[in-house]
Design a protein around this motif. Structure first.
Motif, short mmCIF file in Angstrom:
data_model
loop_
_atom_site.label_atom_id
_atom_site.label_comp_id
_atom_site.label_asym_id
_atom_site.label_seq_id
_atom_site.Cartn_x
_atom_site.Cartn_y
_atom_site.Cartn_z
N THR A 77 0.85 -1.19 0.00
CA THR A 77 0.00 0.00 0.00
C THR A 77 0.88 1.24 0.00
O THR A 77 1.88 1.30 0.72
CB THR A 77 -0.91 0.01 1.24
N VAL A 78 0.48 2.22 -0.80
CA VAL A 78 1.23 3.47 -0.84
C VAL A 78 0.25 4.62 -0.95
O VAL A 78 -0.85 4.46 -1.51
CB VAL A 78 2.24 3.49 -2.01
N TYR A 79 0.61 5.76 -0.38
CA TYR A 79 -0.22 6.94 -0.39
C TYR A 79 0.53 8.10 -1.03
O TYR A 79 1.76 8.13 -1.03
CB TYR A 79 -0.63 7.34 1.02
N LEU A 80 -0.24 9.04 -1.57
CA LEU A 80 0.32 10.30 -2.05
C LEU A 80 -0.51 11.42 -1.45
O LEU A 80 -1.67 11.61 -1.82
CB LEU A 80 0.30 10.38 -3.57
N GLU A 81 0.09 12.13 -0.51
CA GLU A 81 -0.55 13.28 0.10
C GLU A 81 -0.18 14.51 -0.71
O GLU A 81 1.01 14.81 -0.90
CB GLU A 81 -0.06 13.44 1.55
N MET A 82 -1.20 15.20 -1.21
CA MET A 82 -0.96 16.37 -2.06
C MET A 82 -1.57 17.61 -1.41
O MET A 82 -2.78 17.63 -1.14
CB MET A 82 -1.57 16.15 -3.45
N ASN A 83 -0.75 18.59 -1.15
CA ASN A 83 -1.18 19.83 -0.53
C ASN A 83 -0.91 21.01 -1.47
O ASN A 83 -0.15 20.89 -2.43
CB ASN A 83 -0.45 20.05 0.80
N SER A 84 -1.54 22.14 -1.16
CA SER A 84 -1.36 23.36 -1.96
C SER A 84 -1.52 23.07 -3.44
O SER A 84 -0.70 23.47 -4.27
CB SER A 84 0.03 23.96 -1.68
N LEU A 85 -2.58 22.38 -3.77
CA LEU A 85 -2.79 21.96 -5.16
C LEU A 85 -3.02 23.16 -6.07
O LEU A 85 -3.62 24.17 -5.67
CB LEU A 85 -3.96 20.99 -5.24
N LYS A 86 -2.52 23.00 -7.29
CA LYS A 86 -2.60 24.05 -8.30
C LYS A 86 -3.39 23.52 -9.50
O LYS A 86 -3.44 22.31 -9.72
CB LYS A 86 -1.20 24.44 -8.77
N PRO A 87 -3.97 24.41 -10.30
CA PRO A 87 -4.68 23.93 -11.50
C PRO A 87 -3.81 23.06 -12.40
O PRO A 87 -4.32 22.11 -13.02
CB PRO A 87 -5.08 25.23 -12.19
N GLU A 88 -2.52 23.34 -12.44
CA GLU A 88 -1.63 22.54 -13.29
C GLU A 88 -1.36 21.14 -12.74
O GLU A 88 -0.73 20.32 -13.40
CB GLU A 88 -0.30 23.26 -13.52
N ASP A 89 -1.86 20.85 -11.55
CA ASP A 89 -1.78 19.49 -11.02
C ASP A 89 -2.92 18.61 -11.55
O ASP A 89 -2.94 17.40 -11.29
CB ASP A 89 -1.84 19.49 -9.49
N THR A 90 -3.85 19.21 -12.27
CA THR A 90 -4.96 18.46 -12.84
C THR A 90 -4.44 17.42 -13.81
O THR A 90 -3.69 17.73 -14.74
CB THR A 90 -5.93 19.41 -13.56
N ALA A 91 -4.82 16.16 -13.57
CA ALA A 91 -4.32 15.05 -14.38
C ALA A 91 -4.98 13.76 -13.89
O ALA A 91 -5.64 13.74 -12.85
CB ALA A 91 -2.81 14.92 -14.27
N ILE A 92 -4.76 12.71 -14.66
CA ILE A 92 -5.07 11.37 -14.17
C ILE A 92 -3.81 10.87 -13.47
O ILE A 92 -2.72 10.91 -14.05
CB ILE A 92 -5.48 10.42 -15.30
N TYR A 93 -3.96 10.42 -12.26
CA TYR A 93 -2.84 9.94 -11.47
C TYR A 93 -2.84 8.41 -11.47
O TYR A 93 -3.86 7.79 -11.15
CB TYR A 93 -2.90 10.48 -10.04
N TYR A 94 -1.70 7.85 -11.82
CA TYR A 94 -1.55 6.40 -11.94
C TYR A 94 -0.54 5.89 -10.91
O TYR A 94 0.48 6.53 -10.66
CB TYR A 94 -1.05 6.01 -13.32
N CYS A 95 -0.82 4.73 -10.40
CA CYS A 95 0.12 4.05 -9.51
C CYS A 95 0.79 2.92 -10.29
O CYS A 95 0.15 2.24 -11.09
CB CYS A 95 -0.63 3.49 -8.30
N ARG A 96 2.06 2.75 -10.05
CA ARG A 96 2.81 1.68 -10.69
C ARG A 96 3.56 0.89 -9.62
O ARG A 96 4.24 1.48 -8.77
CB ARG A 96 3.80 2.23 -11.71
N ALA A 97 3.43 -0.43 -9.71
CA ALA A 97 4.14 -1.32 -8.79
C ALA A 97 5.21 -2.05 -9.59
O ALA A 97 4.93 -2.67 -10.61
CB ALA A 97 3.19 -2.32 -8.16
#
Length: 114
Positions: A77-97
């Motif tokens: 299991t892995v997490y991604l905590e994202m703070n201070s998000l910006k419009p340019e962070d808009t995307a599909i986020y993929y996890c890779r193992a």
């Protein structure tokens, strides 16, 4: 069946926060790294952050100081905590193992907009 599943995406205003989660099935053996990538419309998929089985982390410049990748107590299991998000962070986020083979999840949409 080996699989990787992401969750936690959504719509947030600029400056907001999100926590993405990724679980890789235990049938994926010897995972040595889990990574978050993102792909915005019209752009190539890019690495956001990575964590190794030994706990070493790596971040793209775009997320340094704002994003934190961490491993959960549950195996694979892995997490991604994202703070201070910006419009340019808009995307599909993929996890890779990455283990004896490499597995991608289906992605979770993150939209940063007011």
């Amino acid at each position: 069946q080996a699989q990787v599943v992401e969750s936690g995406g959504g719509l947030v205003p600029p400056g907001g926060s999100l926590r993405l989660s990724c679980v890789a099935s235990e049938s994926i053996f010897s995972i040595f790294a889990m990574e978050w990538y993102r792909q915005a419309p019209g752009k190539q998929r890019e690495l956001v952050a990575a964590v190794t089985s030994g706990g070493s982390t790596n971040y793209a410049d775009s997320g340094k100081g704002r994003f934190t990748i961490s491993r959960g107590n549950a195996k694979n299991t892995v997490y991604l905590e994202m703070n201070s998000l910006k419009p340019e962070d808009t995307a599909i986020y993929y996890c890779r193992a990455r283990g004896m083979a490499t597995y991608w999840g289906q992605g979770t949409q993150v939209t940063v907009s007011s």
